[in-house]
Scaffold this active site. Structure first.
Site, mmCIF file in Angstrom:
data_model
loop_
_atom_site.group_PDB
_atom_site.id
_atom_site.type_symbol
_atom_site.label_atom_id
_atom_site.label_comp_id
_atom_site.label_asym_id
_atom_site.label_seq_id
_atom_site.Cartn_x
_atom_site.Cartn_y
_atom_site.Cartn_z
ATOM 1 N N CYS A 4 34.337 62.368 23.975
ATOM 2 C CA CYS A 4 33.339 62.413 25.046
ATOM 3 C C CYS A 4 33.764 63.263 26.235
ATOM 4 O O CYS A 4 33.006 63.405 27.193
ATOM 5 C CB CYS A 4 33.011 60.999 25.495
ATOM 6 S SG CYS A 4 32.544 59.937 24.112
ATOM 7 N N HIS B 287 31.590 59.714 34.727
ATOM 8 C CA HIS B 287 31.469 59.503 33.282
ATOM 9 C C HIS B 287 30.543 58.303 33.058
ATOM 10 O O HIS B 287 29.647 58.372 32.222
ATOM 11 C CB HIS B 287 32.832 59.275 32.655
ATOM 12 C CG HIS B 287 32.813 59.264 31.162
ATOM 13 N ND1 HIS B 287 32.312 60.306 30.417
ATOM 14 C CD2 HIS B 287 33.214 58.326 30.272
ATOM 15 C CE1 HIS B 287 32.406 60.019 29.125
ATOM 16 N NE2 HIS B 287 32.948 58.819 29.010
ATOM 17 N N GLU C 214 37.028 53.764 36.024
ATOM 18 C CA GLU C 214 36.674 54.987 36.736
ATOM 19 C C GLU C 214 36.568 54.732 38.240
ATOM 20 O O GLU C 214 36.945 55.589 39.054
ATOM 21 C CB GLU C 214 35.370 55.571 36.194
ATOM 22 C CG GLU C 214 35.099 56.965 36.708
ATOM 23 C CD GLU C 214 33.937 57.666 36.015
ATOM 24 O OE1 GLU C 214 33.743 58.865 36.284
ATOM 25 O OE2 GLU C 214 33.233 57.020 35.208
ATOM 26 N N LYS D 136 23.967 59.057 33.025
ATOM 27 C CA LYS D 136 23.808 58.393 31.733
ATOM 28 C C LYS D 136 22.828 57.226 31.832
ATOM 29 O O LYS D 136 22.332 56.743 30.812
ATOM 30 C CB LYS D 136 25.158 57.916 31.195
ATOM 31 C CG LYS D 136 26.079 59.026 30.701
ATOM 32 C CD LYS D 136 27.348 58.455 30.081
ATOM 33 C CE LYS D 136 28.270 59.552 29.552
ATOM 34 N NZ LYS D 136 28.912 60.331 30.631
ATOM 35 N N HIS E 122 24.308 58.374 26.499
ATOM 36 C CA HIS E 122 25.624 59.005 26.334
ATOM 37 C C HIS E 122 25.568 59.986 25.173
ATOM 38 O O HIS E 122 25.445 59.595 24.022
ATOM 39 C CB HIS E 122 26.661 57.918 26.078
ATOM 40 C CG HIS E 122 28.079 58.386 26.129
ATOM 41 N ND1 HIS E 122 28.446 59.715 26.197
ATOM 42 C CD2 HIS E 122 29.249 57.686 26.131
ATOM 43 C CE1 HIS E 122 29.755 59.804 26.228
ATOM 44 N NE2 HIS E 122 30.264 58.591 26.192
ATOM 45 N N PHE F 129 37.475 59.007 24.035
ATOM 46 C CA PHE F 129 38.355 58.248 23.138
ATOM 47 C C PHE F 129 39.589 59.087 22.832
ATOM 48 O O PHE F 129 39.506 60.303 22.639
ATOM 49 C CB PHE F 129 37.627 57.924 21.831
ATOM 50 C CG PHE F 129 36.626 56.793 21.930
ATOM 51 C CD1 PHE F 129 36.429 56.096 23.104
ATOM 52 C CD2 PHE F 129 35.868 56.437 20.822
ATOM 53 C CE1 PHE F 129 35.511 55.055 23.188
ATOM 54 C CE2 PHE F 129 34.946 55.398 20.886
ATOM 55 C CZ PHE F 129 34.768 54.711 22.069
#
Length: 409
Positions: A162, A301, A312, A333, A338, A397
């Site tokens: 991502c 994010h 975050e 998002k 996402h 990830f």
């Protein structure tokens, strides 16, 4: 160091099939999430996604492209063609060897893999499509864009989950800055709303399992319970400043800083204290030569998972110090879902437009404050505000972190 600017943008997203429609959706606070239509969801735990609505490939592509390309390459080509046209580039006036492509995808042609595997099981694997391999391999979005544009410089695919879309922009920025190319078309594309794609993320308990689109992707909200899969593509034309100026190109904004690092901690979970992401933001600000106080807006994010949003928030506090209390940070998002390897690319497009238009997008559908996510997340309604510097964060990830910083032209 050479200066790098953005001269073209393109998008196809859950908010619209063009850049303009997508940006209008962002300004309107539109929710692009709804019931999955790509396949039958009866009996499935996850029934919502952020699909590209009313999409017909025949409106955008020729018969050969439809037959020989996977859906993620369709999206990539559509957004790339829009960005190229928007830039006003004329390849008769350009050195093709000085123009490149860097495009990310996290998963590639997953839909085609599922279809052709079913065909192989039924008819024998020697009967799968002769286009199967070039349809599914992840680099083919970049490869098809290069063929389409005639760009003969670097042609690469960043696969960092991502974080990939932001890495693609940052890598393009550095190559132009260091003199390797004059122009790079960069971004990301994803089309993983498939039974296997959704099933894989469902089994790892990463996805929201409710049925209300307005309470599905709710970043920083205390009731958040997982992300919502999106699809689409975002593309940017990055160009050396003097090259753009000589040809009279429009300039959206300037790219001035890039950070990339790794938590080296866990295959899916970010560092709980946010230290890795904080260092990444610090790297980008150092390269940009700015202090945290100068950043007006962070496109987070912000996945709507408990771990990500908390981590975050801590990362921003570590990197920004006292300035964390004043910076505006939102997650788009909440509107787009996402897009995995395309998320940073689409969010890069949105952040560039935020700088260009002095507009801060909202985190929509926010209701329940979380004491562990206590920054100014621009809840509910976007804001008109001067944006001289903006930051876009992506976390993937594997511990991948990427940050890009844009400056008003």
């Amino acid at each position: 160091m050479r200066r790098v600017v953005i001269t073209g943008l393109g998008a196809i997203s859950p908010l619209g099939k063009t850049l303009q429609e997508t940006w209008e959706g962002i300004q309107a606070g539109k929710c692009g999430i709804g019931p999955i239509t790509a396949y039958e969801t009866a009996g499935r735990k996850v029934t919502l996604a952020a699909e590209v609505k009313d999409f017909s490939p025949q409106e955008h592509l020729d018969k050969r492209e439809i037959r020989t390309l996977d859906r993620f390459s369709w999206f990539a080509l559509i957004a790339a063609r829009e960005a190229f046209a928007d830039s006003g580039l004329d390849m008769e006036q350009e050195a093709a060897s000085r123009c490149g492509v860097i495009v990310s995808s996290g998963i590639g042609g997953l839909g085609t893999i599922e279809i052709e595997d079913g065909k192989g099981r039924d008819k024998g694997y020697d009967r799968v499509s002769p286009y199967f391999i070039p349809m599914v391999i992840t680099n083919m979005a970049a490869g098809n864009i290069a063929i389409d544009t005639g760009f003969q410089g670097i042609c690469s695919c960043v696969v960092t989950a991502c974080a990939g879309g932001t890495n693609a922009i940052g890598d393009a920025f550095h190559r132009i800055r260091f003199g390797m190319e004059e122009v790079i078309l960069c971004g990301g594309s994803e089309a993983a709303i498939t039974p296997l794609g959704i099933g894989g993320f469902t089994s790892m308990k990463a996805l929201h399992m409710g049925t209300d689109p307005n309470r599905a992707s709710i970043p920083f909200d205390k009731e958040r319970s997982g992300f919502v899969m999106g699809e689409g593509a975002g593309m940017l034309i990055l160009e050396e400043y003097e090259h753009a100026r000589r040809r009279g190109a429009q300039i959206y904004c300037e790219v001035v800083g890039y950070g990339a690092n790794c938590d080296a901690n866990h295959i899916t979970a970010p560092l709980e204290d946010g230290a890795g992401a904080a260092r990444c933001m610090e790297l980008a600000m150092k390269e940009a030569g700015i202090s945290p106080e100068q950043v007006a807006y962070i496109n987070a994010h912000g996945t709507s998972t408990p771990l990500n949003d908390r981590g975050e928030t801590r990362a921003v506090k570590l990197a920004f110090g006292e300035a964390a209390k004043k910076v505006m940070i939102s997650s788009t998002k909440s509107m787009t879902g996402h897009l995995l390897g395309a998320s940073g690319a689409l969010e890069g497009v949105i952040t560039a437009l935020s700088v260009k238009n002095d507009y801060i997008p909202a985190t929509i559908n926010y209701r329940q404050p979380d004491e562990e996510c206590d920054l100014d997340i621009v809840p509910g309604q976007g804001r008109n505000h001067t944006v001289n510097y903006a930051m876009s964060n992506s976390l993937g990830f594997g511990g991948h972190n990427a940050t890009i910083i844009f400056k008003k032209a």
